[in-house]
Scaffold this active site. Sequence first.
Site, PDB file in Angstrom:
ATOM      1  N   GLY A   1       0.846  -1.200   0.000  1.00  0.00           N
ATOM      2  CA  GLY A   1       0.000   0.000   0.000  1.00  0.00           C
ATOM      3  C   GLY A   1       0.874   1.240   0.000  1.00  0.00           C
TER       4      GLY A   1
ATOM      5  N   GLY B   1      -0.274   4.504   0.048  1.00  0.00           N
ATOM      6  CA  GLY B   1      -1.020   5.703   0.447  1.00  0.00           C
ATOM      7  C   GLY B   1      -0.258   6.451   1.536  1.00  0.00           C
TER       8      GLY B   1
ATOM      9  N   CYS C   1      -7.094  13.841   1.179  1.00  0.00           N
ATOM     10  CA  CYS C   1      -7.812  14.939   1.848  1.00  0.00           C
ATOM     11  C   CYS C   1      -8.087  16.091   0.888  1.00  0.00           C
ATOM     12  CB  CYS C   1      -7.000  15.441   3.043  1.00  0.00           C
ATOM     13  SG  CYS C   1      -6.429  14.078   4.077  1.00  0.00           S
TER      14      CYS C   1
ATOM     15  N   GLY D   1      -5.114   0.294   3.754  1.00  0.00           N
ATOM     16  CA  GLY D   1      -6.187   1.286   3.766  1.00  0.00           C
ATOM     17  C   GLY D   1      -7.568   0.719   4.042  1.00  0.00           C
TER      18      GLY D   1
ATOM     19  N   ARG E   1     -12.599   8.176  -2.973  1.00  0.00           N
ATOM     20  CA  ARG E   1     -11.468   7.641  -2.191  1.00  0.00           C
ATOM     21  C   ARG E   1     -10.155   7.797  -2.960  1.00  0.00           C
ATOM     22  NH1 ARG E   1     -10.334   5.795   3.054  1.00  0.00           N
ATOM     23  NH2 ARG E   1      -8.332   4.771   2.843  1.00  0.00           N
TER      24      ARG E   1
ATOM     25  N   THR F   1       1.791  -5.800  14.621  1.00  0.00           N
ATOM     26  CA  THR F   1       0.611  -6.663  14.673  1.00  0.00           C
ATOM     27  C   THR F   1       0.934  -7.842  15.598  1.00  0.00           C
ATOM     28  OG1 THR F   1       1.290  -8.131  12.901  1.00  0.00           O
ATOM     29  CG2 THR F   1       0.137  -6.112  12.231  1.00  0.00           C
TER      30      THR F   1
ATOM     31  N   GLY G   1      -2.472   2.770   9.446  1.00  0.00           N
ATOM     32  CA  GLY G   1      -3.479   3.501   8.684  1.00  0.00           C
ATOM     33  C   GLY G   1      -4.886   2.970   8.837  1.00  0.00           C
TER      34      GLY G   1
ATOM     35  N   TYR H   1      -3.283  38.240  23.858  1.00  0.00           N
ATOM     36  CA  TYR H   1      -4.333  39.240  23.603  1.00  0.00           C
ATOM     37  C   TYR H   1      -3.759  40.488  22.961  1.00  0.00           C
ATOM     38  CZ  TYR H   1      -6.979  43.448  24.946  1.00  0.00           C
ATOM     39  OH  TYR H   1      -7.597  44.666  24.943  1.00  0.00           O
TER      40      TYR H   1
END
Length: 461
Positions: free
Chosen positions: A10, A12, A45, A113, A138, A282, A291, A435
Amino acid sequence: MEAYKIIIIGGGAGGGTSAQFARKTNRRADVTVFEKGLYPQYSKCGLPYTISGVIPSADHLIEFNEEWFKKEKINLLLDTTVERINIDEHVVIAKRNKDEVEASFNRLILATGAEPFIPPIKNIMGKDGVINGAYTLRTIDDAKGIINTMKKSRSATIIGAGLIGLETAEALVKKGLKVCIVEALPRILANTVDEDISSVIAEEVNKHLRVYTNHIATEVNKEDDTIKHVVIKNKETNEEQVIPTDILIIAAGCKPEVSLAKQIGCRLGETGGIMVNERSETTVDGVYAVGDCTEYKDLITGAPILIGLGSIVVRQGIAAGVNAAGGSYTLPAGVLYTRTSRFFDLEVAAVGPTASTLERYNVSFVNGRFKGSSLPDYYPGGEPVIIKVGADEESGRLLYAQGVGCNAAQRINVYASAILKGMSVHEMKRLETAYAPPVAPTLDPLTLASDVCSMKLKRKR
Ligand SMILES: Cc1cc2nc3c(=O)[nH]c(=O)nc-3n(C[C@H](O)[C@H](O)[C@H](O)COP(=O)(O)OP(=O)(O)OC[C@H]3O[C@@H](n4cnc5c(N)ncnc54)[C@H](O)[C@@H]3O)c2cc1C
């Protein structure tokens, strides 16, 4: 020194970041990325903004091109789908066109993904996925398809009023289409913010398009291979309506892509995502996952969750890349899923679970809310901003915050640091913020929302 042979499945945000950080950590590691798509690492995105035209071409979303990978001596195999993994022999078997490609590894990173969820709508599926004129959003190819169809369309229906559904709806409105959104839940952004915050956004969104909450799409009708109508049904009354539409966008969430993980025996969590620890490991030795294919832990409720946020994916990619290449990187014990977007000039942001999630986990909390201005009242040009904060009823520990209006995201980022550090709402109300009349008010709405919450907590005692 051990020879590191790292394979990443992958390319991505998760896989690409893992590759970069593996390379940064170990200049001699052999790093290979297998990516079934045609594009090197790009920003999903940005996809809605290529539809609106703010970003002139979807190709501009490519963040690291093939040249960059070559320069970094990372082997990037595009258009190459990993079909099997022989975990005993440490070999992946992939298909590139009709050819079979085999490669061996001693570290494997799964970054596969997620796949968009397609609700059960009559006639939605064709031979090769959803029918012509219907899209998910996607990939770059999805965006290119939408842009092409949009040119011959006058109306669009979006299924799902989450962040992606709303961003896409706005893009289509900006292109002059008549847009409606169909949402099965009683309100928009139900998983993102509380009801009172989403109603502020709904007020703005309703000025530009029609939202059917509490409705589901049941059927699409086509003529001459073109979508003509979508049938929607009111969930309470069962009343049906036929909505003319030329383009249908499905933004109904995603499910993690875990078929390879399952094949090699990685444990999946109750959400269906791959279970990983704080090093992105894992349950299978030498195999990492990052991801949208993984399951996260909510730092506040402790519950497992699926979250599609690039910001989290990239952090996890750093951890997997560094650790797989022999370095050491530990992530926080969970996530706060700090999130933001902007709809028709209205900025929204949130950190931590929503009130309804906390209720579901029987957390007792109190919230405070403040509606103010981004500048002192006497200074021209101030814009409204609402900040809402929730704190634990016993300890006063901050649990979540939400904002809508001017610089909501930056204000919520302050809360993200405070929540991560375990601050209480009583400490937060005393925060010294900057401020000056043309920049910010004397006491920022973010501290005043905490003040309201702190007072409510004290009164409760
Ligand atoms: C429209 C849209 C807007 C978004 N906006 C935001 C935002 O504003 N802020 C934010 O934080 N997040 C946002 N996100 C979420 C964010 O983009 C995702 O969380 C992130 O891109 C996921 O990265 P990933 O690497 O886990 O998955 P992906 O980017 O999906 O990458 C997985 C890759 O694996 C490849 N792959 C899968 N199986 C195989 C196989 N067997 N062999 C080879 N390759 C394979 C796929 O082709 C894919 O390229 C948005 C997402 C979308 C879709």
